[in-house]
Enzyme design. Structure first.
Site, PDB file in Angstrom:
ATOM      1  N   GLY A  29      38.879  36.205  42.837  1.00  0.00           N
ATOM      2  CA  GLY A  29      37.710  35.730  42.116  1.00  0.00           C
ATOM      3  C   GLY A  29      36.801  36.819  41.614  1.00  0.00           C
ATOM      4  N   ASP A  31      37.487  39.743  40.655  1.00  0.00           N
ATOM      5  CA  ASP A  31      38.072  40.516  39.556  1.00  0.00           C
ATOM      6  C   ASP A  31      38.104  39.742  38.236  1.00  0.00           C
ATOM      7  OD1 ASP A  31      38.447  42.496  41.356  1.00  0.00           O
ATOM      8  OD2 ASP A  31      40.637  42.310  41.472  1.00  0.00           O
ATOM      9  N   GLU A  95      47.231  32.962  50.691  1.00  0.00           N
ATOM     10  CA  GLU A  95      47.558  32.003  49.635  1.00  0.00           C
ATOM     11  C   GLU A  95      48.922  32.318  49.025  1.00  0.00           C
ATOM     12  OE1 GLU A  95      44.301  30.314  46.963  1.00  0.00           O
ATOM     13  OE2 GLU A  95      45.334  31.709  45.639  1.00  0.00           O
TER      14      GLU A  95
END
Length: 1244
Positions: A29, A31, A95
């Site tokens: 997020g 980046d 993830e």
């Protein structure tokens, strides 16, 4: 794979069960959330992809990690955006692992790595910024966790991904567009959405799947052909869904006909094909020729599955398949079309013709659309059946009618049904009319309309004569109609047309004018009668049909007499069909151009002299009052067919010299006809003469032998015929002679009275037959064994011989010498006991020959393709032996060595009660204990209890001789049967063992026993053949599936024991791992215990000793040798080389239905998937439909791998139900599975 659509978007909309999202976005997020990832997310949304982005999709306050895992599992793809700081996030790495874990369990899940501002090598090798991130993780994470992350990064980096700097020179907008296109292409290689309620297509899909999966490296083309609305596209879609993942690339190009009519339509199709098989690469094509070259460039490197749907012109195939030879070996192409001629031009390897549904399937499909269940609501049953009948089994009509009437009142249904009888449904009509509109010219269209209005159900040869006389090119025209699936020709040469196509053609004529008298054709009795009564016919009328019996049914009126002058204005009338019509007046103004006059129930005793018939080609006068055809002289130079059938008052025929071109003369049922005019000998063109049931005729004209071109002579039913021209042998064109129900013995007596020696009369009859005969029928001619000659040397051309309904006890010697027979009829020969050394015959008809017990053949190559032995009169078959298939033998006559081998020598046959046996054609006769030999297996069935099972059996079963297997079903107790079974089972379905290595022992085979009981309240259960045994030699990769031809039928609560010996020969060796499984198919039966034992040659020595002791024991079985006991030499057994037709898949052999091809196909027609071992999960998933059809075919041989069979006889797992259906007398068994409905995308 993207579907080509008429309006253009190639975006995937192929939703799958259990998936809520098309794309799951994984990113760091900090980046890219507000920059690249945000733009990518919007691009996916714009392309109509349902996309998961954590900041707006996760519900706050819940366990976010669990929700993320759920979101990944509910997504069809994951796009992982790698940035410089991606690896610094433990969240992102976890993830990533969840994504890869899901990929391992769901191979359909697409993973696309996107390298935004990082080198892929840094991710793969964990160098650069990734190395720095891991240096930080080492302080807080375990070594196990770090290694798992490293492996995940290396794995995903090794996949083909997209790199910003490489793909678009750093231009983010172009890069994002390419990512969307790649995902579009990958997601489109998913199962197609298929119409719900798939009914009646399983067998068709299975046959095509077998072709697709044959392992051939050839570039194969299969055509799916049929009239519109039969489900060709649906079949192709289901087949595609089941197979596209087996290929490296695939494409389904649909509605080719419609797209090709658009501007640059063929180019659009070419672009789509290239897009599909090159992973979403778009190309620019300026013309069809350029497209052909570019397709050729991409198809040679990948094995492709290509479906080309709804083709109707060669130019469409040329644009896509001109480069057929350039496809990669192993590629398969499927073409669906209504035009069979295209497939011939394409040189298709296989053509699959799609027909209509049967009555059961039709009602089921209609009910799903009308009531959302598989059968009608009770109050609507009768109307539903009428609707189904009107549809003629056409799936399109069933779906349309059912959907339009869903939820409507009964009175609406009744009104709709009445309307359909007069005005076809426009939606169905427009679909069917496409085939008519595609006909190449008005000639073929007019020919079609003539057939639709007047000639359905008539002989093709007669139609050709009539319409050729109307200046049609009928033969080529009918072939064009056949190619467009508008008409068919059945086995009897009858032209047939589906009733919905018929209605379409008649509707085309009906809308020509509101005034019936101005239409080209009048076929409906209301329109015809109205036109004739009002005398308003016109020159437009080319054909008219009027059946006054239909008028009387619909109108309670008195007899109608019409005037001949009503036809005066119909100057173009060529076709006239009347039934029960009475005309009064002069025929001088009657149309003079008639080519066909069919006038049934004609009311006058002769044809009027003033009726001009000079152009008439076919005259048919059935069931009329004719006493003579015409009075005086009437020249009919064009007449080719004269049919006076059932003219009961006709006593003589007219002078045939007035009809010099007559080719067919039909006098069927002219029961008062005394003689045929001698001038018949002058009919040089006569090829067909039918005198069936001319009961008064005593002799044929002497000069009938002058008919040099006569091909067919039928005198069946001429019961008083007592003279037959001895020079018939000189009729060198005669091919068909049918003399059924002609008392040949009486004829011979008459011949004897004329001076012929009595002993030679019959021989004279046989020798007078022409050597050119191909078809000879002599049924019910009172022939006995002594009435036949020693040989039929003069009948070497004979292909069909029918001797049914004669007093024959055995096969006549003369028949054995016939080498070219296609058909041998011995039906209803009630004295027939055996057929020994049959010659090669394609079809053997023995229906209702219920005394027949034994059939043998001159050699294995003489096995017929089909044996027809159904029992029309409710009798019972007694055939206990068919050589090379099975042999049923009383247990007292079974070879003693086999009895002892099974440990049965100590049993006393005298106290064994008879049991009910089912075998082919016999549905439960009570018989003494029998042994069955088939397929190299011996079986027997005994009544008894679990305690009566042989103790020696390692794993248990029962008996019969077939396929190298001996089985028997008999009474007794376990303790009464000698020996031990080394492996047995109670409650388990399978037994596995390793064949032991014993010195100085050679393996002979297996003994198997099975104790089962009848749990139903019926004396005999409703279905035979309830148990299947599967033996798998896992070491050799061989599987034998045995469904015995004979079966013991236990009474209520009675136990039976099935004992069998399998002579496996060299198919079983020491060290082999063997698994044996027992299946039972209905809940009426329960298998209580079963077991098996390995039999060695050393044990055979002991058996021989027991054999000798048995001979000395008066209370044991009669052990005398019988010549027939060496059955293994006669049978195709499991221990030797098996014919290919037993092999259903490589290494899997199904023993069911015998080696006779036609009977085997009939038996297996309802069980096409039984031995394939494809799981129901795969079947449902690959079908791609949102709802699996409730009754899918079960592949039973490997059902255990996905749930197996319950202890109580029902198939275990996921709510399956099974139905066993009987086909003809063979009781072919079909297994259907009831599946749960699948949930569509987005459903809870």
């Amino acid at each position: 794979m993207a579907l080509v659509r008429a309006q253009g978007s190639s975006s995937s909309n192929t939703s799958r069960s259990g998936c809520n999202y098309h794309v799951f976005l994984s990113f760091r997020g900090e980046d890219t959330r507000k920059t690249f990832t945000n733009h990518l997310y919007k691009a996916f949304v714009k392309a109509e992809f349902s996309t998961f982005l954590d900041d707006d999709k996760l519900p706050r306050g819940e366990d976010i990690k669990l929700e993320l895992k759920k979101a990944i599992q509910q997504s069809r793809s994951s796009v992982i955006v790698f940035s410089k700081n991606y690896a610094s996030s433990k969240w992102c790495l976890d993830e990533l692992m969840m994504i890869l874990d899901h990929k391992r369990t769901s191979t359909d899940h697409v993973v696309l790595p996107v390298f935004y501002d990082i080198d892929p090598s840094h991710v793969r090798k964990q160098s650069g910024s990734v190395a720095k991130a891991f240096a930080g993780h080492q302080k807080t994470q375990s070594l196990e966790k770090l290694n798992a992350w490293r492996a995940a990064l290396a794995q995903v980096a090794d996949q083909a991904g997209m790199v910003l700097q490489n793909q678009a020179d750093g231009h983010e907008s172009e890069f994002i567009s390419k990512i969307v296109k790649v995902i579009d292409g990958k997601l489109c290689r998913m199962p197609l959405s298929v119409t719900p309620y798939l009914v009646g297509i399983q067998d068709q899909v299975h046959k095509i799947n077998l072709w697709l999966q044959d392992g051939s490296s050839d570039i194969g083309i299969l055509g799916i052909c049929g009239v519109g609305g039969t489900g060709k596209t649906t079949i192709a879609q289901v087949v595609y869904n089941s197979n596209f993942k087996r290929f490296e690339a695939s494409s389904f190009l649909e509605i080719i006909r419609e797209i090709s009519e658009q501007p640059n339509g063929l180019v659009q199709l070419q672009r789509q094909l290239i897009f599909d098989i090159s992973n979403g690469r778009e190309v620019t094509i300026h013309g069809v020729s350029e497209g052909i070259a570019k397709i050729k460039d991409v198809i040679g490197s990948k094995k492709v599955l290509l479906v080309v749907d709804d083709v109707d012109h060669i130019s469409q195939l040329d644009a896509i398949l001109r480069m057929r030879d350039s496809f990669c070996p192993g590629s398969k192409i499927i073409v669906t079309t209504r035009y069979a001629g295209l497939l011939r031009g394409l040189h298709a390897d296989k053509v699959h013709n799609v027909g209509t549904l049967n009555e059961y399937e039709s009602l089921k499909l209609f009910s799903w659309h009308a009531f959302r269940q598989d059968s009608p609501v009770e109050a609507y049953m009768e109307l539903s059946e009428k609707m189904v009948d009107h549809s003629g089994g056409l799936p399109l009509a069933l779906q349309t009618f059912g959907s339009s009437l869903s939820g409507q009142r009964i009175d609406v249904w009744e009104s709709a049904l009445q309307k359909l009888k007069d005005i076809p449904n426009n939606e169905v009509l427009s679909k069917l009319r496409m085939s008519y509109d595609s006909l190449q010219d008005d000639h073929d269209k007019s020919l079609f309309l003539h057939i639709a209005c007047f000639f359905i159900g008539k002989d093709k040869d007669v139609i050709v004569k009539i319409l050729d006389g109307c200046d049609f090119y009928t033969i080529v025209g009918i072939q064009n109609l056949i190619d467009r699936c508008l008409v068919t020709i059945d086995d009897e040469n009858i032209v047939m047309m589906h009733q919905m196509i018929r209605d379409m053609g008649r509707e085309i004529v009906r809308v020509e004018s509101k005034e019936p008298g101005k239409r080209s054709r009048l076929w409906h009795h209301k329109d015809s009668l109205h036109t004739l009564r009002e005398n308003n016919g016109s020159e437009a009328i080319e054909g008219l049909s009027l059946n006054m019996y239909h008028v009387r049914i619909t109108r309670n009126s008195h007899e109608v007499v019409l005037e001949t002058n009503a036809f005066t204005n119909m100057r173009q009338l060529r076709l006239l069909e009347l039934c029960g019509v009475q005309l009064s007046g002069s025929y001088q103004e009657f149309p003079k151009g008639l080519r066909w006059l069919c006038w049934s129930v004609y009311h006058l005793d002769s044809i009027p002299n003033d009726l001009v018939l000079e152009n008439l080609v076919v005259l048919e006068m059935h069931y009329g009052s004719l006493k003579q055809v015409w009075k005086g002289t009437k020249h009919l130079p064009s007449l080719k067919i004269l049919d006076l059938s059932h003219s009961f008052a006709l006593t003589e025929t007219s002078d045939f010299s007035l009809v010099p071109n007559l080719e067919r003369l039909i006098l069927v049922g002219c029961s008062s006809l005394v003689a045929i005019h001698e001038s018949i000998g002058k009919l040089e063109k006569l090829v067909y003469l039918n005198m069936t049931d001319c009961e008064v005729i005593r002799k044929l004209p002497d000069n009938i032998t002058m008919l040099k071109f006569l091909e067919t002579l039928i005198v069946s039913g001429c019961s008083n015929l007592n003279e037959f021209p001895m020079e018939m042998s000189k009729m060198q064109s005669l091919k068909v002679l049918r003399a059924d129900d002609v008392p040949i013995n009486q004829f011979l007596i008459t011949a004897t009275a004329t001076g012929t020696e009595p002993g030679k009369s019959l021989n004279n009859c046989w020798t007078c037959l022409s050597s050119t005969l191909v078809d000879l029928s002599l049924t019910d001619c009172k022939l006995s064994d002594d009435d036949f000659p020693r040989d039929f040397g003069n009948l070497s051309s004979l292909k069909k011989l029918d001797l049914g309904c004669n007093a024959i006890c055995s096969l006549p010697d003369c028949v054995r010498g016939l080498k070219g027979l296609d058909y041998l009829g011995l039906w209803l020969c009630t004295s027939l006991k055996s057929l020994i050394r049959l010659p090669r015959v394609r079809i053997l008809q023995i229906a209702d020959s219920d005394s027949l017990e034994k059939i043998t053949f001159q050699s294995l190559s003489c096995l017929p393709e089909r044996i027809e032995r159904y029992l029309l009169n409710g009798g019972t078959s007694h055939i206990v032996e068919i050589e090379h298939w099975y042999k049923l033998e009383a247990i007292g006559r079974v070879d003693v060595e086999m009895i002892c081998l099974l440990g049965l020598c100590s049993l006393e046959p005298i106290r064994m009660e008879p049991i009910g046996l089912w075998f082919p054609g016999n549905c439960g006769t009570t018989m003494e204990i029998q042994g069955l030999y088939e397929y190299g297996i011996f079986s027997t069935f005994l009544p008894g209890t679990v305690n009566e099972v042989p103790g020696e059996f390692t794993h248990s079963s029962r008996g019969l001789y077939e396929y190298g297997i001996f089985s028997t079903f008999l009474p007794g107790t376990v303790n009464e049967v000698a020996g031990e079974f080394s492996h047995s089972s109670i409650g388990e379905l399978s037994i596995s063992l390793t064949v032991p290595l014993l010195s100085n022992h050679r393996i002979r085979g297996l003994n198997i026993y099975c104790v089962y009981t009848n749990m139903s309240s019926q004396r005999i259960p409703r279905v035979p053949q309830p148990i299947i045994i599967v033996v798998s030699n896992n070491s050799k990769g061989i599987k034998w599936i045995y469904w015995p031809s004979c079966w013991g039928l236990p009474r209520m609560k009675q136990d039976l024991i099935w004992l069998s010996h399998w002579k496996l020969g060299n198919q079983l060796e020491a060290g082999d791992h063997v698994t044996t499984t027992v299946y039972w198919t209905i809940s009426d039966y329960e298998v209580k215990e079963w077991g098996i034992r390995i039999v060695h040659w050393e044990e055979d020595k002991m058996s021989r000793q027991l054999h000798n002791s048995c001979r000395r024991d008066a209370n044991c079985y009669d052990g005398q040798d019988h010549p027939d006991n060496d059955v293994n030499a006669e049978m195709i057994g499991i221990g030797g080389d098996l014919p290919e037709f037993y092999q259903v898949t490589p290494g899997t052999y199904l023993f069911y239905g015998g080696p006779i091809e036609g009977n085997r196909i009939s038996s297996l027609s309802t069980t096409p998937n039984m031995a394939n071992g494809v799981s129901d999960e795969a079947t449902d998933e690959e079908a791609g439909s949102e709802q699996a059809e409730p009754d899918r075919m079960l592949e039973a041989a490997e059902a255990e791998e996905r749930g197996g069979i319950s202890k109580y006889g029902g198939w275990r797992g996921r709510g399956c139900k099974f139905l066993i259906m009987a086909a003809a007398f063979f009781f072919s068994v079909s297994l259907f599975s009831q599946k749960r409905k699948r949930q569509p995308i987005g459903s809870p």
